[in-house]
Design a protein around this motif. Sequence first.
Motif, PDB file in Angstrom:
ATOM      1  N   UNK A 115       6.271  -8.574   8.602  1.00  0.00           N
ATOM      2  CA  UNK A 115       7.516  -8.836   8.791  1.00  0.00           C
ATOM      3  C   UNK A 115       8.474  -7.972   7.763  1.00  0.00           C
ATOM      4  N   UNK A 116       8.101  -7.911   6.515  1.00  0.00           N
ATOM      5  CA  UNK A 116       8.917  -6.998   5.651  1.00  0.00           C
ATOM      6  C   UNK A 116       8.817  -5.419   6.209  1.00  0.00           C
ATOM      7  N   UNK A 117       7.652  -5.028   6.791  1.00  0.00           N
ATOM      8  CA  UNK A 117       7.451  -3.356   6.963  1.00  0.00           C
ATOM      9  C   UNK A 117       8.596  -3.529   8.144  1.00  0.00           C
ATOM     10  N   UNK A 118       8.569  -4.127   8.992  1.00  0.00           N
ATOM     11  CA  UNK A 118       9.639  -4.116   9.926  1.00  0.00           C
ATOM     12  C   UNK A 118      11.256  -4.028   9.793  1.00  0.00           C
ATOM     13  N   UNK A 119      11.407  -4.505   8.456  1.00  0.00           N
ATOM     14  CA  UNK A 119      12.833  -4.505   8.150  1.00  0.00           C
ATOM     15  C   UNK A 119      13.223  -3.240   7.552  1.00  0.00           C
ATOM     16  N   UNK A 120      14.547  -3.161   7.599  1.00  0.00           N
ATOM     17  CA  UNK A 120      15.172  -1.941   6.753  1.00  0.00           C
ATOM     18  C   UNK A 120      15.273  -2.132   5.190  1.00  0.00           C
ATOM     19  N   UNK A 121      15.363  -1.071   4.535  1.00  0.00           N
ATOM     20  CA  UNK A 121      15.500  -1.538   3.055  1.00  0.00           C
ATOM     21  C   UNK A 121      16.630  -2.396   2.760  1.00  0.00           C
ATOM     22  N   UNK A 122      17.737  -2.356   3.268  1.00  0.00           N
ATOM     23  CA  UNK A 122      18.835  -3.250   3.181  1.00  0.00           C
ATOM     24  C   UNK A 122      18.470  -4.602   3.455  1.00  0.00           C
ATOM     25  N   UNK A 123      17.760  -4.999   4.458  1.00  0.00           N
ATOM     26  CA  UNK A 123      17.329  -6.232   5.151  1.00  0.00           C
ATOM     27  C   UNK A 123      16.344  -6.821   3.901  1.00  0.00           C
ATOM     28  N   UNK A 132       9.858   3.113  11.022  1.00  0.00           N
ATOM     29  CA  UNK A 132       9.424   2.364  10.043  1.00  0.00           C
ATOM     30  C   UNK A 132       7.791   1.925  10.449  1.00  0.00           C
ATOM     31  N   UNK A 133       7.678   1.653  11.708  1.00  0.00           N
ATOM     32  CA  UNK A 133       6.266   1.295  12.185  1.00  0.00           C
ATOM     33  C   UNK A 133       5.252   2.472  11.980  1.00  0.00           C
ATOM     34  N   UNK A 134       5.866   3.879  12.304  1.00  0.00           N
ATOM     35  CA  UNK A 134       4.732   4.905  11.997  1.00  0.00           C
ATOM     36  C   UNK A 134       4.449   5.135  10.551  1.00  0.00           C
ATOM     37  N   UNK A 135       5.340   4.895   9.770  1.00  0.00           N
ATOM     38  CA  UNK A 135       5.543   5.143   8.317  1.00  0.00           C
ATOM     39  C   UNK A 135       4.254   4.099   7.808  1.00  0.00           C
ATOM     40  N   UNK A 136       4.653   2.806   8.258  1.00  0.00           N
ATOM     41  CA  UNK A 136       3.722   1.865   7.774  1.00  0.00           C
ATOM     42  C   UNK A 136       2.050   2.059   8.181  1.00  0.00           C
ATOM     43  N   UNK A 137       2.064   2.676   9.449  1.00  0.00           N
ATOM     44  CA  UNK A 137       0.695   2.815   9.809  1.00  0.00           C
ATOM     45  C   UNK A 137       0.249   4.061   8.875  1.00  0.00           C
ATOM     46  N   UNK A 138       0.963   5.180   8.521  1.00  0.00           N
ATOM     47  CA  UNK A 138       0.448   6.274   7.791  1.00  0.00           C
ATOM     48  C   UNK A 138       0.172   5.749   6.514  1.00  0.00           C
ATOM     49  N   UNK A 139       0.856   4.998   5.892  1.00  0.00           N
ATOM     50  CA  UNK A 139       0.373   4.269   4.683  1.00  0.00           C
ATOM     51  C   UNK A 139      -0.861   3.704   4.642  1.00  0.00           C
ATOM     52  N   UNK A 140      -1.050   2.622   5.852  1.00  0.00           N
ATOM     53  CA  UNK A 140      -2.347   2.004   5.794  1.00  0.00           C
ATOM     54  C   UNK A 140      -3.379   3.122   6.046  1.00  0.00           C
ATOM     55  N   UNK A 141      -3.357   4.257   6.904  1.00  0.00           N
ATOM     56  CA  UNK A 141      -4.356   5.093   7.014  1.00  0.00           C
ATOM     57  C   UNK A 141      -4.766   5.617   5.750  1.00  0.00           C
ATOM     58  N   UNK A 142      -3.770   6.289   4.761  1.00  0.00           N
ATOM     59  CA  UNK A 142      -4.078   6.869   3.670  1.00  0.00           C
ATOM     60  C   UNK A 142      -4.969   5.999   2.796  1.00  0.00           C
ATOM     61  N   UNK A 143      -4.392   4.781   2.587  1.00  0.00           N
ATOM     62  CA  UNK A 143      -5.147   3.862   1.618  1.00  0.00           C
ATOM     63  C   UNK A 143      -6.565   3.456   2.445  1.00  0.00           C
ATOM     64  N   UNK A 144      -6.508   3.266   3.476  1.00  0.00           N
ATOM     65  CA  UNK A 144      -7.856   3.164   3.997  1.00  0.00           C
ATOM     66  C   UNK A 144      -8.975   4.294   3.664  1.00  0.00           C
ATOM     67  N   UNK A 145      -8.368   5.429   3.776  1.00  0.00           N
ATOM     68  CA  UNK A 145      -9.369   6.619   3.734  1.00  0.00           C
ATOM     69  C   UNK A 145      -9.762   6.677   2.213  1.00  0.00           C
ATOM     70  N   UNK A 146      -8.669   6.376   1.408  1.00  0.00           N
ATOM     71  CA  UNK A 146      -9.048   6.304  -0.277  1.00  0.00           C
ATOM     72  C   UNK A 146     -10.036   5.499  -0.727  1.00  0.00           C
ATOM     73  N   UNK A 147     -10.097   4.213   0.116  1.00  0.00           N
ATOM     74  CA  UNK A 147     -10.983   3.257  -0.378  1.00  0.00           C
ATOM     75  C   UNK A 147     -12.448   3.270   0.616  1.00  0.00           C
ATOM     76  N   UNK A 148     -12.577   4.127   1.631  1.00  0.00           N
ATOM     77  CA  UNK A 148     -13.766   4.136   2.460  1.00  0.00           C
ATOM     78  C   UNK A 148     -15.112   4.042   1.791  1.00  0.00           C
ATOM     79  N   UNK A 149     -14.862   4.992   0.824  1.00  0.00           N
ATOM     80  CA  UNK A 149     -16.372   4.941   0.200  1.00  0.00           C
ATOM     81  C   UNK A 149     -16.589   3.600  -0.683  1.00  0.00           C
TER      82      UNK A 149
END
Length: 346
Positions: free
Chosen positions: A283-291, A211-228
């Motif tokens: 906090x939400x990013x650290x939780x499972x979908x069920x949580x 989940x931590x890796x996924x959240x970091x990957x999402x942050x990176x994709x969004x940051x790249x798309x907003x860089x300009x």
Amino acid sequence: MGDVSARLPYRQDRPARPAPARPPRGRWHDAHAYAALDLGTNNCRLLIARPQGPGFAVVDAFSRIVRLGEGLAASGRLSDAAVERTIAALRVCADKLKRRNVTLARSVATEACRRAVNGPAFIERVHEETGIRLDIISAEEEARLAVLGCHALIEPGGGPALVFDIGGGSTELVLVDTEGPAPRVIDWHSAPWGVVSLTESAGGGEDAEGRAKSYAAMRALVADSMAAFAARLPRGVARPRLLGTSGTVTTLGSVHLGLSHYDRSAVDGLIAPASAMRDISRSLAEKSIAERAKVACIGNERADLVVAGCAILETIMDLWPAERLGIADRGIREGILRSLMGTPKP
């Protein structure tokens, strides 16, 4: 995009006032009814209203999560299941439009229909089966309508303010100058990531590390798309002001308030500390979908998508470091209604 004419007074640190009361008996049925329908990648929303004073009074509304863009990132098409879900919701909207005797309406479709190869065919089928004529609007028009609908909730102050709308398939950001008699759009940007598209592209992770890796990957994709856009933003703004309109910010606002169920009157117009929004997001990013599904105001419908919204929100707060986040439960539909009722276009 030019000036946005204000129709509501600016408000400071307080929740939105309750919905306007019905006009005096005898006048209500004399007023024309207007309707605005916003079909997004994730939601189908309808608002029917009549003019009242400098604004309008809502007489009917409808909102349903339809996930029209589900699977779009992989296939490039609107799936049969998503189309059927959406048309079922639009039939409800069509019935409301007839029963409320709407005299003027505008129905718009956004990122999912802009992207899908079968978007035009879907629009044609909607008209044939429901009578609703959907207009696939550009990202610029989407941003303009969102600002027109929610700009009255921008905190008073000097310097530019950033307004954003996190959608299902894209995120619109608009830099607004509030120094003049009416807000003026300075710059805007549409990032190709919303809660559905980002979840399908980078979501997941069954354990804490995943989940931590996924959240970091999402942050990176969004940051790249907003860089300009980030590179064009002014530096050294004394007190950056930030206003968000989307299911993400209203959901996080509800969590921040500790609400047991969603309450628009408490959330629309809320101003929350940016640090609190970051804490909730992480906090939400650290939780499972069920949580996450067990968290009040998130539930099963939003549990799988809310983390992508958190990643987008945190990235926006990185590029525009406001101390507080304004939250609006209004946007494109309200912008459409104000346009139909005579508010000058920005």
